[in-house]
Design a protein around this motif. Structure first.
Motif, PDB file in Angstrom:
ATOM      1  N   GLN A 262     -43.507 -13.267 -18.926  1.00 56.60           N
ATOM      2  CA  GLN A 262     -43.934 -13.466 -20.310  1.00 56.60           C
ATOM      3  C   GLN A 262     -44.423 -14.892 -20.567  1.00 56.60           C
ATOM      4  O   GLN A 262     -45.351 -15.100 -21.348  1.00 56.60           O
ATOM      5  CB  GLN A 262     -42.767 -13.178 -21.269  1.00 56.60           C
TER       6      GLN A 262
ATOM      7  N   GLU B  60     -47.255 -11.444 -24.871  1.00 55.06           N
ATOM      8  CA  GLU B  60     -46.355 -12.350 -25.587  1.00 55.06           C
ATOM      9  C   GLU B  60     -47.154 -13.305 -26.472  1.00 55.06           C
ATOM     10  O   GLU B  60     -46.766 -13.591 -27.611  1.00 55.06           O
ATOM     11  CB  GLU B  60     -45.492 -13.120 -24.594  1.00 55.06           C
ATOM     12  N   LYS B  61     -48.267 -13.815 -25.960  1.00 52.96           N
ATOM     13  CA  LYS B  61     -49.127 -14.684 -26.764  1.00 52.96           C
ATOM     14  C   LYS B  61     -49.660 -13.936 -27.990  1.00 52.96           C
ATOM     15  O   LYS B  61     -49.709 -14.476 -29.108  1.00 52.96           O
ATOM     16  CB  LYS B  61     -50.307 -15.190 -25.923  1.00 52.96           C
TER      17      LYS B  61
ATOM     18  N   ARG C 108     -48.335 -11.265 -29.429  1.00 51.03           N
ATOM     19  CA  ARG C 108     -47.244 -10.993 -30.359  1.00 51.03           C
ATOM     20  C   ARG C 108     -46.943 -12.221 -31.205  1.00 51.03           C
ATOM     21  O   ARG C 108     -46.699 -12.122 -32.417  1.00 51.03           O
ATOM     22  CB  ARG C 108     -45.976 -10.566 -29.594  1.00 51.03           C
ATOM     23  N   SER C 109     -46.948 -13.383 -30.557  1.00 47.49           N
ATOM     24  CA  SER C 109     -46.698 -14.618 -31.286  1.00 47.49           C
ATOM     25  C   SER C 109     -47.757 -14.855 -32.356  1.00 47.49           C
ATOM     26  O   SER C 109     -47.454 -15.287 -33.479  1.00 47.49           O
ATOM     27  CB  SER C 109     -46.658 -15.793 -30.303  1.00 47.49           C
TER      28      SER C 109
ATOM     29  N   ASP D  77     -46.121 -13.692 -35.483  1.00 50.77           N
ATOM     30  CA  ASP D  77     -45.475 -14.992 -35.602  1.00 50.77           C
ATOM     31  C   ASP D  77     -44.062 -14.941 -35.041  1.00 50.77           C
ATOM     32  O   ASP D  77     -43.113 -15.455 -35.630  1.00 50.77           O
ATOM     33  CB  ASP D  77     -45.458 -15.442 -37.068  1.00 50.77           C
ATOM     34  N   LEU D  78     -43.938 -14.275 -33.881  1.00 49.71           N
ATOM     35  CA  LEU D  78     -42.644 -14.159 -33.222  1.00 49.71           C
ATOM     36  C   LEU D  78     -42.693 -14.896 -31.899  1.00 49.71           C
ATOM     37  O   LEU D  78     -43.497 -14.581 -31.027  1.00 49.71           O
ATOM     38  CB  LEU D  78     -42.290 -12.691 -32.969  1.00 49.71           C
ATOM     39  N   ASP D  79     -41.849 -15.875 -31.768  1.00 52.00           N
ATOM     40  CA  ASP D  79     -41.741 -16.647 -30.531  1.00 52.00           C
ATOM     41  C   ASP D  79     -40.372 -16.340 -29.930  1.00 52.00           C
ATOM     42  O   ASP D  79     -39.340 -16.592 -30.553  1.00 52.00           O
ATOM     43  CB  ASP D  79     -41.871 -18.144 -30.849  1.00 52.00           C
ATOM     44  N   GLU D  80     -40.371 -15.782 -28.720  1.00 49.72           N
ATOM     45  CA  GLU D  80     -39.117 -15.393 -28.086  1.00 49.72           C
ATOM     46  C   GLU D  80     -38.143 -16.561 -27.994  1.00 49.72           C
ATOM     47  O   GLU D  80     -36.937 -16.390 -28.164  1.00 49.72           O
ATOM     48  CB  GLU D  80     -39.403 -14.851 -26.684  1.00 49.72           C
TER      49      GLU D  80
ATOM     50  N   GLU E 226     -37.773 -18.930 -30.076  1.00 46.05           N
ATOM     51  CA  GLU E 226     -37.180 -19.160 -31.397  1.00 46.05           C
ATOM     52  C   GLU E 226     -36.258 -18.012 -31.797  1.00 46.05           C
ATOM     53  O   GLU E 226     -35.268 -18.204 -32.504  1.00 46.05           O
ATOM     54  CB  GLU E 226     -38.277 -19.330 -32.444  1.00 46.05           C
TER      55      GLU E 226
END
Length: 674
Positions: free
Chosen positions: A227, A338-339, A341-342, A346-349, A351
């Motif tokens: 990821q 993952e990029k 999704r972020s 606005d979801l950062d794994e 965080e």
């Protein structure tokens, strides 16, 4: 000194005395237990009294009590903390246990007693539970070949013995390859990796006695590395190692074992009069026949594949925007997903993960079970367990002991991969009330000393899933161990586990238990909303990799067995139009569900079959307007969790819900239908 495996256990709640059991105890204990079991079987078969339910069926239920106790301890340790001695014992035990099992079903006098009781069943005034146990016992004898004679009976025993050995070797080869592969990370390789992954890689390096952080073939390390690592060549190296397990030549290559397993399973089915192994296996499941399972999978495949292909276009554009002139590859998917999704949610794994502490998620699972079923968990501080990393709780209801629950959560090189639930002791009432001892085994990344263990959302879902299995065992309320807990149809067994996952998605649960590891603050409301809104994100990918594996499994076990399983795998994937940037969730040489034993062979589809029910079952709580509605929870416990296999699975579900569902709720829940 008496063998601790054969002595009475004076430990709290009669837990296995792991602290005094040595590897040298297992072989003599097994031999003594087999001798005792054989004597018990002979006494039943040679009983001069007329066959009765009590002197035959109930006696069979209790005949292997010591053997079951020895094997439950051994296989727990072999799976969670293997060493060369235990692996050698496992290889030697497999044919011995298979031989004993074959002796029972080939015992003509014993089978005649079972047949006589079955023939007289309508005049015996059996309770519904007793009738069910009689039917299952009689059916198990038939399906094990009790009606075969002479050379056919001998050959079936040989086939089953060889299959047991192959399954053991298959599993041990996976563990060996996962134990041996390590990718050291230099300081420059850590660029772009979040702190939680660096910490986990450092802890893994320490366990492996390396001087720095490493990536191993543990899913809890590989997936986040894929990821987050911007190093494409390292992602490819890790992905290829992960997906090519046991297909690299040498002693641990499982491809020849798979071919032999498929050939022997086909022969087993033919000896018993079935067209193929899938037809034999599914006869006793809810699906009943392979076509029903395939039809469901293909209903899901088409929209999932379409969704995945649309996602692939977006991810390919991101790859090329990075200046990489290449097609999207399987080792790219998770990185660019993952990029995306972020960016989109606005979801950062990195965080999110500090809010998903292992200890707090365990508390959340207990709290949900308390609100639904009134059970409480009390820590057992001084219990000797299977490994120092394990922990245990006494489970109570209304102040009374119900079960012991053990959690073994961290990955280690001596543990086989995956997550599972098993019973060290199953619930029953026959011969006196027996309270269950249940263990959940996971492979989460272990943190450095003094740091909290942090989970991904997928890890947290796994924790809830396995605890759902544990509830099925702990809330069991039947007389006979044959139908206790998870002793149900394979495509029904995943219902309680997958259903319990839904409570992780209940906002009030995360609001209470998703607290930051450093500040203790609850997850911000807007982050919680974004997390739940992204619940079906990347579902095309997840569904495609799963359904592809399930379809390959079914194809393997229909028609003539594949002489070259890898070619057959490729043909199936080509026929269904497998997207090139997605791989099967489990490639054939390490597809442990299917080849480590018969458990999920021809049955990997069962997760999807159960999901049809779990989506509909949670709708019952939604319709009641409360995810913790007491009336719905009581019906769920009565007809599903406490009933075990006391009735046909479809009957139990219909008693709970009123009817069998279609796949509409499943597709909607996965975001694959409006």
């Amino acid at each position: 000194m008496p063998n601790p495996l054969l002595a009475e256990w004076s430990t709290p709640f009669a837990l296995p005395p792991f602290d005094v059991i040595s590897d040298e105890d297992f072989e003599p204990a097994l031999m003594a237990a087999l001798k005792e079991s054989r004597a018990n079987i002979a006494a039943i078969a040679e009983n001069p009294d007329e066959p009765s339910f009590e002197n035959t069926i109930e006696a069979l239920e209790l005949a292997d009590e010591t053997l079951g106790r020895v094997l439950s301890v051994f296989y727990n340790l072999a799976g969670t903390d293997a060493n060369p001695k235990r692996e050698a014992l496992q290889r030697s035990f497999s044919p011995l246990i298979s031989e004993y099992s074959s002796e029972i079903t080939r015992n003509r006098a014993l089978f005649q007693r079972v047949e006589a009781i079955w023939a007289a069943k309508d005049s015996l005034e059996l309770t519904e539970e007793r009738h069910r146990v009689l039917m299952l016992t009689h059916r198990s004898f038939i399906r094990a070949g009790a009606r075969l004679e002479g050379a056919e009976s001998d050959r079936l025993a040989e086939v089953k013995s060889r299959l047991a050995t192959l399954g053991t070797e298959f599993t041990q080869n996976i563990v060996a390859e996962e134990r041996s592969w390590v990718m050291d990370l230099a300081d420059s390789d850590l660029i772009g990796l979040p702190d939680f992954l660096v910490d986990a890689a450092t802890a893994a390096g320490s366990e492996k006695d390396r001087s720095g952080p490493v990536i191993t073939l543990s899913r809890s390390l590989i997936v986040p590395f894929l990821q987050f690592s911007p190093r494409r060549e390292l992602r490819e190296r890790a992905w290829r190692a992960w997906t090519s397990r046991c297909a690299n030549g040498g002693e641990t290559d499982n491809r020849a074992r798979v071919a032999e397993t498929l050939r022997l399973r086909s022969e087993r089915a033919h000896l018993l009069g079935y067209a193929d192994f899938a037809s034999f296996k599914l006869e006793t499941e809810m699906a009943k026949e392979p076509k029903a399972a395939q039809d469901l999978l293909m209903q899901v495949w088409a929209p999932a594949r379409e969704s995945a292909l649309l996602d692939a276009k977006l991810l390919r554009a991101m790859l090329q925007a990075d200046g990489i002139d290449d097609d999207l590859q399987p080792w790219d998917w998770r990185y660019y997903s993952e990029k995306r999704r972020s960016a989109e949610h606005d979801l950062d794994e990195s965080e999110l993960k500090p809010y998903l502490q292992l200890d707090r998620m365990i508390e959340a699972a207990f709290a949900c079970a308390n609100r639904l079923f009134g059970i409480e968990a009390r820590p057992l501080k001084d219990a000797a367990l299977n490994h120092p990393d394990s922990r245990a709780w006494e489970i109570l209801r209304n102040g009374e002991h119900l079960a012991v629950f053990i959690g073994d959560y961290f990955a280690r090189s001596s543990k086989r991969s995956g997550a599972w639930c098993s019973a060290l002791r199953s619930q029953r009432k026959l011969g006196g009330h027996v309270a269950p001892v249940v263990i959940n085994v996971c492979n989460f990344a272990k943190p450095p000393q003094g740091r909290p263990a942090l989970l991904s959302y997928d890890d947290a879902r796994t924790l809830f899933h396995e605890f759902g299995h544990a509830l099925h065992q702990m809330l069991s309320d039947v007389t006979y161990e044959t139908i206790s807990g998870t002793s149900v149809a394979r495509d029904f067994v995943e219902l309680p586990s997958q259903l319990f996952e839904h409570w992780l998605e209940v906002p009030e649960v995360l609001s209470e238990f998703a607290t930051h590891a450093e500040t203790g603050e609850p997850m911000p409301g807007e982050m919680l909303e974004r997390l739940l809104a992204a619940g079906t994100y990347d579902m095309g990918f997840q569904t495609v990799e799963y359904v592809a594996s399930a379809l390959v499994d079914l194809d393997f076990h229909q028609g003539e067995p594949a002489t070259d399983p890898m070619q057959r795998q490729a043909e199936v994937l080509d026929r269904i139009g497998m997207p090139s940037a997605i791989a099967m969730r489990h490639a054939t040489p390490h597809f442990a569900h299917v080849f480590a034993g018969d458990g999920y062979s021809s049955g990997y589809y069962s997760y999807m079959w159960s999901e049809v029910m779990d989506a509909d079952a949670f709708d019952a709580f939604r319709e009641a307007g409360d995810p913790f509605d007491a009336g719905v929870a009581a019906r769920l416990e009565e007809y599903v969790l406490s009933a075990g296999g006391s009735r046909d699975a479809a009957e139990l579900y219909e008693a709970f819900r009123g009817k069998m569902p279609g796949p509409e709720a499943l597709l909607k829940g996965r975001g694959l239908a409006a």
